[in-house]
Motif scaffolding. Structure first.
Motif, PDB file in Angstrom:
ATOM      1  N   TYR A  91       0.927  -1.187  -0.203  1.00 49.09           N
ATOM      2  CA  TYR A  91      -0.022  -0.095   0.009  1.00 49.09           C
ATOM      3  C   TYR A  91       0.915   1.181  -0.013  1.00 49.09           C
ATOM      4  O   TYR A  91       0.529   2.357  -0.394  1.00 49.09           O
ATOM      5  N   ASP A  92       2.325   1.132   0.476  1.00 50.07           N
ATOM      6  CA  ASP A  92       2.849   2.402   0.735  1.00 50.07           C
ATOM      7  C   ASP A  92       3.701   2.809  -0.847  1.00 50.07           C
ATOM      8  O   ASP A  92       4.499   3.768  -0.713  1.00 50.07           O
ATOM      9  N   GLN A  98      -1.614   5.361   1.303  1.00 45.79           N
ATOM     10  CA  GLN A  98      -0.970   5.691   2.425  1.00 45.79           C
ATOM     11  C   GLN A  98      -2.051   6.666   3.380  1.00 45.79           C
ATOM     12  O   GLN A  98      -2.473   6.616   4.442  1.00 45.79           O
TER      13      GLN A  98
END
Lengths: 211, 211
Positions: A91-92, A98
């Motif tokens: 996800y980052d 984020q």
């Protein structure tokens, strides 16, 4: 005549025994002073709305936490790699995701902090102050929640279908599991949005009847 | 001593003079009678809030229309072309921007329809019905507006900076004017979001004082 007598008799033992259920009901609503007969229905309705508000808050908390956790743990490593690269999606990699995780965590934290105020509203259904406070803060949290959900939905849809005009390719072909987890998180956050709207609806209805 | 006397004297005429006013207060519960002294401040405050509500609605309408129009007219053709291609960017290349235009147009339409109710609230500041209706519908419109703004902001930020993990290149290098117009539209829609939050704040405050 007989019924009239029986009720007049009931009053006396009631104060001693608190026995007859009907009498008990008529004395319980009062917190400090007797509630007028016309207000009793409103009082009960407002307390019902407050309890429903509390239950909805638990639902929002569950949805927001689930959304944040699902997105936060989304991580996929492809089973093949070259000498220099290992293909991994998390996800980052995407700033929008984020933001999503942070925003949903903030919303969940707000909901936890708001639960005591919700309990105050159950105990004192006629207090307008905490209810207005909750209504205003709920609106702010709803905005944060919706912005995160909308932004993540836009990126997830791009990841699913890509865009030919801008030459952005769909990455879900490679990272199917990652995409599915992100989609699930988006669904959870939209569920929280719906529950927030219900919360605002019930707060407004409850305020309307606080004549 | 003199001050003590003066206060003791003040009390006497006060009780004589304010006698009628005290009477008036005790008889005022009827709604048809002149507005009681204590309620006049509330009445004026609520009317002030209603007028402010009306002004804010005009602001929301302007922001939403400007955002929809800016995004809807964003269109850029590059000054060079090949035999087969002409490089052109328009809002309908991206589904998110299409959704943005439609959503902001719907919000603008809702605001136009809500203005009569706002005027009713100015004329009858104590009516709780139209105010609760506006509060609930405002929340729904706020949600739509925020979702559109968040989604468009996510795509605009991708267009500006691209994303290396997914190999999405920044397209704003080529289509600078298009990107600027889209960014302006996003700013306008976030302005509308802020104004909606203010609208909800003032509606809630006004409802709180409708004792």
């Amino acid at each position: 005549m007989k019924t009239g007598e029986s009720t007049s008799i009931d009053i006396a033992p009631e104060t001693n025994n608190s026995g007859p259920i009907g009498k008990k009901k008529s004395t319980t609503p009062l917190l400090a002073a007797p509630v007028p007969v016309t207000d009793r229905g409103t009082h009960r309705m407002k307390r019902g709305l407050s309890i429903f508000d509390f239950v909805l808050r638990i639902g929002v908390l569950a949805s927001a936490l689930a959304a944040a956790a699902t997105m936060g743990t989304s991580d996929q490593t492809l089973p093949f790699f070259t000498q220099f690269f290992q293909f991994e999606a998390s996800y980052d990699d995407l700033p929008t995701f984020q933001f999503f995780v942070v925003a949903m965590a903030v919303v969940a934290g707000y909901v936890v902090l708001s639960i005591p105020f919700s309990i105050v509203c159950i105990i004192r259904p006629h207090a307008a102050g905490p209810r207005v406070l909750l209504l205003i803060l709920d609106s702010v949290a709803l905005t944060l929640n919706t912005a995160a959900a909308g932004a993540a939905a836009a990126v997830v849809s791009l990841a699913h279908s890509g865009n030919s005009s801008t030459n952005w390719l769909a990455v879900c072909n490679q990272f199917g599991d990652f995409c599915q987890q992100a989609s699930g998180a988006v669904v959870g956050s939209f569920a929280a949005v719906l529950l927030f709207l219900l919360l605002i609806l019930f707060s407004a209805l409850s305020l309307k009847n606080s004549h």
